[in-house]
Design an enzyme around this catalytic site. Structure first.
Site, PDB file in Angstrom:
ATOM      1  N   TRP A 227       0.899  -1.157   0.000  1.00 51.11           N
ATOM      2  CA  TRP A 227       0.000   0.000   0.000  1.00 51.11           C
ATOM      3  C   TRP A 227       0.935   1.203   0.000  1.00 51.11           C
ATOM      4  O   TRP A 227       1.674   1.419   0.964  1.00 51.11           O
ATOM      5  CB  TRP A 227      -0.875  -0.009   1.252  1.00 51.11           C
ATOM      6  CG  TRP A 227      -1.961   1.026   1.237  1.00 51.11           C
ATOM      7  CD1 TRP A 227      -3.209   0.898   0.695  1.00 51.11           C
ATOM      8  CD2 TRP A 227      -1.909   2.340   1.799  1.00 51.11           C
ATOM      9  NE1 TRP A 227      -3.925   2.052   0.872  1.00 51.11           N
ATOM     10  CE2 TRP A 227      -3.160   2.950   1.546  1.00 51.11           C
ATOM     11  CE3 TRP A 227      -0.937   3.069   2.471  1.00 51.11           C
ATOM     12  CZ2 TRP A 227      -3.452   4.256   1.962  1.00 51.11           C
ATOM     13  CZ3 TRP A 227      -1.228   4.370   2.882  1.00 51.11           C
ATOM     14  CH2 TRP A 227      -2.481   4.940   2.632  1.00 51.11           C
TER      15      TRP A 227
ATOM     16  N   GLY B 158       5.816  -0.408   6.866  1.00 51.90           N
ATOM     17  CA  GLY B 158       5.984   0.670   7.847  1.00 51.90           C
ATOM     18  C   GLY B 158       6.524   1.911   7.151  1.00 51.90           C
ATOM     19  O   GLY B 158       6.476   2.014   5.921  1.00 51.90           O
TER      20      GLY B 158
ATOM     21  N   LYS C  16     -20.107   2.467   4.679  1.00 47.79           N
ATOM     22  CA  LYS C  16     -20.051   1.214   3.902  1.00 47.79           C
ATOM     23  C   LYS C  16     -20.274   1.505   2.439  1.00 47.79           C
ATOM     24  O   LYS C  16     -19.576   0.985   1.585  1.00 47.79           O
ATOM     25  CB  LYS C  16     -21.123   0.203   4.365  1.00 47.79           C
ATOM     26  CG  LYS C  16     -20.911  -0.546   5.648  1.00 47.79           C
ATOM     27  CD  LYS C  16     -19.789  -1.531   5.653  1.00 47.79           C
ATOM     28  CE  LYS C  16     -18.484  -0.880   5.941  1.00 47.79           C
ATOM     29  NZ  LYS C  16     -17.968  -0.657   7.195  1.00 47.79           N
TER      30      LYS C  16
END
Ligand code: G6P
Length: 611
Positions: A73, A100, A488
């Site tokens: 990511w 990280g 959602k």
């Protein structure tokens, strides 16, 4: 964010790594890569998903008994082949994967450049591995020691794995702030960001602690911390079934997890609550009940869906326990100068147990003397290990990025916590206490009834799948449900949706209402029922399209709303556990109809280990 996997042993490493990365893809899916060591180091990496990496690499030489893999990511540098991990050091010997952020990477990079180092990517990780190489080359220490020395100088968070082309019998790992689990097999070791890539091969695991370095290989497993103290690995047995992390016939993990809720809520209540005997016991917090009872205030800290569970808990704790509650976004709390003291109890809620902002907020509150309780799902994750006490939600692994079963399990645990405290504090009549116990016990069956509405909800979804905006309105205990319903929908369908307290509508959102605006009302029978009926009328008067979640047998709203979804009756404090289910299904079906990637929505990740 980012998932890491590693293997050393006698099996073929590649299939283990690629399958492991698929299991960890919920942590990020911008790019993926593997490094395989078999005499020489082969690195394959690709922008996109793990399946893209596999297509790219499948015809290459993938034979190796040592390897590491990463699913990313993006933080430093855009998603691209170059920025994908693993990253190799300049001399081609060392290869690293990293989850990280290294905060002082820019300064380290400048120093390394002065020494002649060059960089292929924009990542902090490439700087990190070259920093280790530099120490390794310029000192006479072995690689684990070079890693340790480097780790004493880097600032930030990391879970890393490193292999050295000249030492094929050794896999090195370390962590601080980002999760890392080691699986122990027979003469083999696995490592991963969570246990899902490991459970298939062994149930013996060691959760590495912050600032620990592990060396795995033919000489076994050894663990040292940054202060050079050797620690004995604490081996735990995994309590996870393989089926729990597979789709089990459902098209998506999200749908499976929505449908699992009768079971996950049941698992959460099991052994803790017995309504017939009037018994309720959360072992994890029993030593802290007195502390909470006498707290000046309860501070709830969380992010995302967990924050919405916290809002529901605010209503419940204040109602049952008569203790003031404040619900805080962890990211805001940690950067304010909050007033927290020893008489405050903090409840940190987190599915993953790894959310960086929540962890930092906990540390801040702890440093100010507050007592910290955790409500987490992932066993052995960082938050439960840093809190004073807590209760697991036992919802089982949640893999869909949009949280569903974790939300209902969190509310179940929080309701039990509030009941335990209210009983001890005497703020709830015994009869009311008993009634709520029975109601809680009945929730799994009521949720199952909501799931029977799936086909009806799919038909409603068909009519609204092309909407560009949605409004979700609720009052009281159902207000946080409105927020969760809107979240959602936007997470997985990319439709703009806003949740609002129904009465606040007239202070702004009402201006948006016309014949094209779907408005979802959570309007079950409760103390604000009459008020919300008026709000529905206000929307209808402006030609809005009303979808109403109502209690079975409702006579009024049925006359006004365009669509009705009837859910079983429950007390208002219990209703969020039930009323949220149709909203989960509605957003699921709309997203599927819009051809969205439901389990891996764009730009999101499930475990947010960056601030
Ligand atoms: C991410 C996830 C959400 C989750 C939030 C908080 O945004 O996509 O589903 O609610 O993080 O995560 P936590 O693990 O702390 O509950």
């Amino acid at each position: 964010m980012c998932g890491i996997v590693g293997y050393i042993g006698n099996r073929e490493a590649y299939p283990i790594i690629i399958k492991g990365l698929q299991r960890l893809e919920y942590r990020g899916y911008d790019s993926a890569g593997v490094a395989l060591l078999n005499g020489e180091m082969n690195v394959y990496k690709k922008q996109g998903k793990v399946a893209d990496l596999h297509n790219f690499a499948k015809n290459e030489n993938l034979k190796a008994h040592v390897g590491i893999g990463h699913t990313r990511w993006a933080t430093h540098g855009a998603p691209s082949d170059e920025n994908a991990h693993p990253h190799m050091s300049n001399n081609g010997r060392l290869v690293m994967i990293h989850n990280g952020i290294i905060e002082n990477y820019a300064a380290l990079k400048t120093d390394l450049k002065k020494k002649g180092y060059t960089f292929q990517s924009e990542t902090d990780t490439e700087v990190f591995i070259n920093f280790i190489e530099d120490i390794y080359q310029n000192t006479k220490v072995d690689l684990p020691e070079a890693v340790r020395l480097a780790l004493t100088k880097v600032v930030g968070a990391y879970a890393i794995a490193i292999i050295d082309v000249n030492q094929p019998g050794q896999l090195i790992a370390a962590r601080k702030g980002s999760p890392l689990v080691i699986g122990i097999g027979k003469g083999e070791y696995f490592l991963a960001s969570d246990a899902t890539p490991i459970v298939e091969y062994t149930s013996e695991v060691v959760y590495l602690d912050d600032e620990e370095i592990a060396v795995m290989g033919k000489d076994g497993l050894s663990i040292k911390n940054l202060e050079e103290v050797t620690t004995k690995p604490y081996i735990q047995t995994l309590d996870m079934e393989l089926e729990a992390i597979e789709k089990g016939g459902y098209d998506h993990f999200m749908l499976k997890e929505i449908f699992e809720q009768p079971k996950s809520i049941g698992d959460c209540l099991r052994g803790r609550l017995n309504a017939a005997e009037g018994r309720l016991h959360l072992g994890g917090i029993s030593d802290y009940v007195n502390k909470v009872m006498h707290a000046d205030r309860i501070l709830i800290i969380a992010c995302g869906t967990s924050w919405h569970a916290g809002l529901v808990a605010e209503y419940i704790f204040e109602d049952f326990c008569r203790i003031p509650v404040e619900v805080e976004y962890a990211s805001e709390f940690r950067y304010r100068n909050p007033i927290v003291g020893e008489k405050d109890v903090v409840i940190a809620i987190s599915q993953s147990g790894e959310t960086a902002d929540t962890l930092a907020a906990i540390e801040l509150a702890k440093s100010k003397g507050a007592t910290i309780l955790g409500v987490c799902n992932v066993v052995g994750s960082s938050i439960p290990r840093t809190t004073h006490a807590g209760s697991y939600t036992h919802a089982g692994p949640e893999i869909g990025v949009a949280s569903t079963k974790a939300f209902t399990a969190q509310i179940s645990v929080l309701t039990m916590m509030a009941l335990m405290i209210a009983q001890k504090k005497g703020t709830m009549a015994e009869s009311a206490f008993r009634k709520i116990l029975f109601e809680l016990e009945a929730v799994p069956d009521k949720v199952a009834k909501c799931l029977d509405l799936n086909a009806q909800i799919e038909i409603i979804a068909e009519q609204f799948k092309d909407a560009t905006n949605f409004l979700y309105l609720g009052r009281g205990f159902n207000f946080p449900v409105a927020l969760e319903g809107a979240l959602k929908l936007k997470e997985i369908s990319y439709i703009h949706a806003e949740g609002y307290p129904a009465a606040e509508m007239k202070h702004g959102p009402i201006a948006l209402i016309d014949e094209n605006m779907p408005v979802v009302f959570i309007a079950t029978r409760d103390s604000s029922y009459e008020k919300i009926v008026s709000n529905i009328q206000e929307v209808k008067a402006r030609k809005g399209k009303v979808i109403a979640i109502v209690t079975e047998g409702d006579k009024h709203i049925v006359e006004m709303a365009d669509h009705i979804i009837e859910v079983p009756h429950a007390s208002e404090a219990i209703m969020p556990l039930i009323s949220v289910v149709p909203l989960q299904l509605l957003s699921y079906h709309i997203a599927v109809m819009r051809d969205c990637n439901v389990d891996q929505p764009r730009n999101l990740a499930k475990s947010v280990t960056v601030e």
